[in-house]
Scaffold this motif. Structure first.
Motif, PDB file in Angstrom:
ATOM      1  N   GLY A  12       0.789  -1.222   0.000  1.00 29.93           N
ATOM      2  CA  GLY A  12       0.000   0.000   0.000  1.00 29.93           C
ATOM      3  C   GLY A  12       0.818   1.266   0.000  1.00 29.93           C
ATOM      4  N   GLY A  13       1.975   1.252  -0.673  1.00 32.28           N
ATOM      5  CA  GLY A  13       2.726   2.484  -0.883  1.00 32.28           C
ATOM      6  C   GLY A  13       2.190   3.223  -2.095  1.00 32.28           C
ATOM      7  N   ALA A  14       2.926   4.218  -2.555  1.00 32.99           N
ATOM      8  CA  ALA A  14       2.467   5.007  -3.695  1.00 32.99           C
ATOM      9  C   ALA A  14       2.224   4.131  -4.921  1.00 32.99           C
ATOM     10  CB  ALA A  14       3.494   6.092  -4.017  1.00 32.99           C
ATOM     11  N   ILE A  15       3.098   3.153  -5.152  1.00 36.06           N
ATOM     12  CA  ILE A  15       2.950   2.276  -6.312  1.00 36.06           C
ATOM     13  C   ILE A  15       1.687   1.436  -6.193  1.00 36.06           C
ATOM     14  CG2 ILE A  15       4.009   0.387  -7.615  1.00 36.06           C
ATOM     15  CD1 ILE A  15       5.533   2.973  -7.957  1.00 36.06           C
ATOM     16  N   GLY A  16       1.479   0.821  -5.035  1.00 39.23           N
ATOM     17  CA  GLY A  16       0.294  -0.009  -4.847  1.00 39.23           C
ATOM     18  C   GLY A  16      -0.991   0.795  -4.882  1.00 39.23           C
ATOM     19  N   LEU A  17      -0.984   1.961  -4.231  1.00 39.17           N
ATOM     20  CA  LEU A  17      -2.186   2.800  -4.191  1.00 39.17           C
ATOM     21  C   LEU A  17      -2.589   3.274  -5.582  1.00 39.17           C
ATOM     22  CD1 LEU A  17      -1.203   4.906  -1.067  1.00 39.17           C
ATOM     23  CD2 LEU A  17      -3.284   3.525  -1.238  1.00 39.17           C
ATOM     24  N   LEU A  18      -1.609   3.754  -6.333  1.00 38.77           N
ATOM     25  CA  LEU A  18      -1.931   4.275  -7.655  1.00 38.77           C
ATOM     26  C   LEU A  18      -2.283   3.143  -8.621  1.00 38.77           C
ATOM     27  CD1 LEU A  18      -2.289   6.823  -9.250  1.00 38.77           C
ATOM     28  CD2 LEU A  18       0.163   6.853  -9.728  1.00 38.77           C
TER      29      LEU A  18
ATOM     30  N   PRO B 196       1.401  17.254 -12.362  1.00 37.90           N
ATOM     31  CA  PRO B 196       0.457  18.352 -12.073  1.00 37.90           C
ATOM     32  C   PRO B 196      -0.993  17.955 -12.303  1.00 37.90           C
ATOM     33  CG  PRO B 196       2.357  19.161 -13.286  1.00 37.90           C
ATOM     34  CD  PRO B 196       2.458  17.666 -13.311  1.00 37.90           C
ATOM     35  N   GLN B 197      -1.235  17.183 -13.358  1.00 34.99           N
ATOM     36  CA  GLN B 197      -2.592  16.715 -13.655  1.00 34.99           C
ATOM     37  C   GLN B 197      -3.076  15.756 -12.572  1.00 34.99           C
ATOM     38  OE1 GLN B 197      -2.923  15.011 -17.609  1.00 34.99           O
ATOM     39  NE2 GLN B 197      -4.663  13.744 -17.024  1.00 34.99           N
ATOM     40  N   LEU B 198      -2.202  14.858 -12.124  1.00 42.39           N
ATOM     41  CA  LEU B 198      -2.562  13.920 -11.062  1.00 42.39           C
ATOM     42  C   LEU B 198      -2.921  14.665  -9.783  1.00 42.39           C
ATOM     43  CD1 LEU B 198      -2.741  11.072  -9.789  1.00 42.39           C
ATOM     44  CD2 LEU B 198      -0.262  11.223  -9.372  1.00 42.39           C
ATOM     45  N   ALA B 199      -2.097  15.639  -9.407  1.00 48.49           N
ATOM     46  CA  ALA B 199      -2.347  16.391  -8.183  1.00 48.49           C
ATOM     47  C   ALA B 199      -3.662  17.157  -8.264  1.00 48.49           C
ATOM     48  CB  ALA B 199      -1.188  17.348  -7.925  1.00 48.49           C
ATOM     49  N   ALA B 200      -3.919  17.780  -9.408  1.00 49.02           N
ATOM     50  CA  ALA B 200      -5.159  18.540  -9.565  1.00 49.02           C
ATOM     51  C   ALA B 200      -6.373  17.632  -9.464  1.00 49.02           C
ATOM     52  CB  ALA B 200      -5.149  19.271 -10.908  1.00 49.02           C
ATOM     53  N   ARG B 201      -6.277  16.465 -10.035  1.00 50.15           N
ATOM     54  CA  ARG B 201      -7.423  15.547  -9.988  1.00 50.15           C
ATOM     55  C   ARG B 201      -7.654  15.028  -8.570  1.00 50.15           C
ATOM     56  NH1 ARG B 201      -8.538   9.990 -13.371  1.00 50.15           N
ATOM     57  NH2 ARG B 201     -10.588   9.619 -12.467  1.00 50.15           N
ATOM     58  N   LEU B 202      -6.570  14.686  -7.874  1.00 54.81           N
ATOM     59  CA  LEU B 202      -6.716  14.211  -6.499  1.00 54.81           C
ATOM     60  C   LEU B 202      -7.299  15.299  -5.607  1.00 54.81           C
ATOM     61  CD1 LEU B 202      -3.439  12.126  -6.046  1.00 54.81           C
ATOM     62  CD2 LEU B 202      -5.786  11.248  -6.035  1.00 54.81           C
ATOM     63  N   LEU B 203      -6.858  16.538  -5.810  1.00 52.27           N
ATOM     64  CA  LEU B 203      -7.405  17.651  -5.042  1.00 52.27           C
ATOM     65  C   LEU B 203      -8.901  17.788  -5.308  1.00 52.27           C
ATOM     66  CD1 LEU B 203      -7.188  20.130  -3.224  1.00 52.27           C
ATOM     67  CD2 LEU B 203      -6.418  21.437  -5.222  1.00 52.27           C
ATOM     68  N   GLY B 204      -9.289  17.697  -6.575  1.00 51.84           N
ATOM     69  CA  GLY B 204     -10.702  17.804  -6.913  1.00 51.84           C
ATOM     70  C   GLY B 204     -11.530  16.660  -6.363  1.00 51.84           C
ATOM     71  N   ASP B 205     -10.962  15.450  -6.367  1.00 52.08           N
ATOM     72  CA  ASP B 205     -11.709  14.268  -5.918  1.00 52.08           C
ATOM     73  C   ASP B 205     -11.796  14.161  -4.402  1.00 52.08           C
ATOM     74  OD1 ASP B 205     -12.034  13.570  -8.550  1.00 52.08           O
ATOM     75  OD2 ASP B 205     -10.549  11.945  -8.542  1.00 52.08           O
ATOM     76  N   THR B 206     -10.754  14.640  -3.702  1.00 54.23           N
ATOM     77  CA  THR B 206     -10.669  14.369  -2.266  1.00 54.23           C
ATOM     78  C   THR B 206     -10.599  15.622  -1.394  1.00 54.23           C
ATOM     79  OG1 THR B 206      -8.240  14.307  -2.175  1.00 54.23           O
ATOM     80  CG2 THR B 206      -9.380  12.270  -2.827  1.00 54.23           C
ATOM     81  N   GLY B 207     -10.291  16.766  -1.992  1.00 52.89           N
ATOM     82  CA  GLY B 207     -10.062  17.968  -1.205  1.00 52.89           C
ATOM     83  C   GLY B 207      -8.698  18.020  -0.550  1.00 52.89           C
TER      84      GLY B 207
ATOM     85  N   ALA C  78      -4.073  11.576   0.010  1.00 53.84           N
ATOM     86  CA  ALA C  78      -5.036  11.826  -1.065  1.00 53.84           C
ATOM     87  C   ALA C  78      -5.388  10.545  -1.804  1.00 53.84           C
ATOM     88  CB  ALA C  78      -4.480  12.867  -2.032  1.00 53.84           C
ATOM     89  N   LEU C  79      -4.391   9.726  -2.096  1.00 52.51           N
ATOM     90  CA  LEU C  79      -4.653   8.460  -2.789  1.00 52.51           C
ATOM     91  C   LEU C  79      -5.517   7.540  -1.934  1.00 52.51           C
ATOM     92  CD1 LEU C  79      -1.161   7.801  -4.396  1.00 52.51           C
ATOM     93  CD2 LEU C  79      -3.309   8.189  -5.635  1.00 52.51           C
ATOM     94  N   ARG C  80      -5.230   7.501  -0.635  1.00 48.90           N
ATOM     95  CA  ARG C  80      -6.032   6.669   0.263  1.00 48.90           C
ATOM     96  C   ARG C  80      -7.483   7.137   0.275  1.00 48.90           C
ATOM     97  NH1 ARG C  80      -7.873   6.123   5.561  1.00 48.90           N
ATOM     98  NH2 ARG C  80      -7.526   4.048   6.479  1.00 48.90           N
ATOM     99  N   ALA C  81      -7.679   8.442   0.391  1.00 50.53           N
ATOM    100  CA  ALA C  81      -9.038   8.981   0.398  1.00 50.53           C
ATOM    101  C   ALA C  81      -9.755   8.685  -0.911  1.00 50.53           C
ATOM    102  CB  ALA C  81      -8.994  10.487   0.655  1.00 50.53           C
ATOM    103  N   ALA C  82      -9.038   8.790  -2.024  1.00 53.12           N
ATOM    104  CA  ALA C  82      -9.647   8.499  -3.324  1.00 53.12           C
ATOM    105  C   ALA C  82     -10.098   7.049  -3.408  1.00 53.12           C
ATOM    106  CB  ALA C  82      -8.652   8.817  -4.440  1.00 53.12           C
ATOM    107  N   LEU C  83      -9.267   6.138  -2.906  1.00 51.71           N
ATOM    108  CA  LEU C  83      -9.633   4.717  -2.944  1.00 51.71           C
ATOM    109  C   LEU C  83     -10.828   4.427  -2.042  1.00 51.71           C
ATOM    110  CD1 LEU C  83      -6.171   2.901  -2.991  1.00 51.71           C
ATOM    111  CD2 LEU C  83      -7.738   3.281  -4.897  1.00 51.71           C
TER     112      LEU C  83
END
Length: 363
Positions: free
Chosen positions: A8-14, A70-81, A152-157
């Motif tokens: 469940g690190g960055a690789i697993g989460l994404l 930058p696109q990934l960060a913007a999407r995560l911000l939009g999806d999770t706050g 952010a990735l955890r919240a998105a999942l």
């Protein structure tokens, strides 16, 4: 399709996020808490420390990821706050021995890397120490605040109905039937799936050893320290003699990092603390009056040439790898996970997958 992602690190989460977005039912397992190992411990520079010293395989993943962050960060911000804080500061390399090689690489790869006078560096970074004579500057390099990326990735999942997360759930082995991997064994019981992805960082080699597979991924310890300064204290990342300073938007300054082969020992040491503090003061003399507010260690997943293993494991149908990113897991994560998803789902891969394929690289 039901897919188990081990790690469940960055690789697993994404990886889990991309596979779930494509319609798979995903179960994500971690032996501890999500993102609690190298993904949390790293510095988050969205570039290899010395990109010109890596193979084209690493460069291809790095370039794709750098352009996508930058696109990934913007999407995560939009999806999770939650803002992962992709912070474009640029990076200065000081007194490089292979400056000519670096500039030739940048010209060949069409990346912005410029030789600048040391006077210009001191104007841009007034807190930089003296004693340096040459510099290269890449103005568009960013850093990501990796603990916030993980959050952010955890919240998105957690917002995805087809994703199940099991923390504190160590995998003890694989379920193998007729030469096919169809699940994992855990202390809480067996979990079955159509496919299993090993994205367990430094622990990936240990897991595969139970199948008689020699995966050359080993733990490489790194220690870092953290200071808290004024928000404007350090306007750019700086790197000299293998050590770097990374500014966060709120004034925190990361200094890293050591490179130690100490097995799975993650204990911070006084020797490393003293060495990192000395590097901090050499780079930024004003830190001589500051006291570190944090000191920790993490385990990188060391691999030959830092080239990750991404793809299916030959002879073990249903078993896939996304591991072995060494010092560049956060840098390479977006491209690595997109490539894995492309391969698993039979799509056109974003880049040539051959250099990362486990076939021929395992024994």
């Amino acid at each position: 399709m039901r897919i188990l992602v081990v790690g469940g690190g960055a690789i697993g989460l994404l990886s889990a996020r991309l596979l779930a977005e494509a319609g798979a039912d995903v179960c994500l397992l971690d032996q501890g808490g999500l993102g609690g190992e190298s993904s949390w411990a790293g510095g988050g520079i969205v570039s290899p420390l010395y990109p010109w010293r890596y193979s084209p395989a690493v460069t291809a993943l790095a370039h794709w990821s750098q352009d996508f962050y930058p696109q990934l960060a913007a999407r995560l911000l939009g999806d999770t706050g939650i803002d992962p804080e992709v912070y474009v500061t640029g990076l200065y390399w000081l007194d490089l021995e292979d400056e000519a090689t670096a500039l030739a690489w940048a010209a060949r790869e069409q990346r912005s890397l410029l030789a600048v006078s040391i006077e210009a560096v001191h104007q841009a970074v007034p807190v930089l120490g003296s004693g340096y004579s040459r510099a290269l500057h890449m103005p568009n390099v960013a850093n990501v605040r990796n603990p916030r990326l993980i959050k952010a990735l955890r919240a998105a999942l957690l917002n995805m109905p087809t994703v199940t997360i099991h923390e504190q759930c160590a995998v003890t082995g694989f379920i193998q039937e007729g030469g096919r991997i169809c699940g994992v064994r855990t202390e809480a019981g067996d979990l079955r799936a159509d496919r299993v992805v090993v994205a367990a960082g430094a622990w990936s080699g240990e897991l595969l050893a139970g199948l008689g597979i020699a995966l050359p991924v080993e733990p490489v310890k790194g220690q870092m320290i953290l200071y808290k300064c004024a928000e404007s204290f350090l306007p750019s990342m700086v790197l000299a003699k293998g050590r770097y300073a990374i500014p966060r938007r709120d004034g925190h300054i990361l200094i890293g990092s050591t490179l130690e082969h100490a097995g799975f020992d993650k204990a911070p040491t006084e020797n490393a603390l003293d060495s990192l503090k000395a590097s901090a003061v050499e780079l930024l003399p004003a830190l001589a009056e500051a006291v570190p507010v944090g000191h920790w260690a993490g385990l990188r997943p060391g691999s030959p040439e830092g080239i990750p293993f991404i793809g299916a494991v030959p002879g073990f149908e249903g078993l896939w790898l996304n591991c072995g990113h060494y010092r560049n897991g956060l840098v390479l994560a977006p491209a690595s996970c997109q490539l894995l998803a492309d391969l698993m789902l039979g799509r056109q891969p974003i880049i040539d997958p051959a250099p990362y394929a486990p076939r021929g690289r395992l024994t």
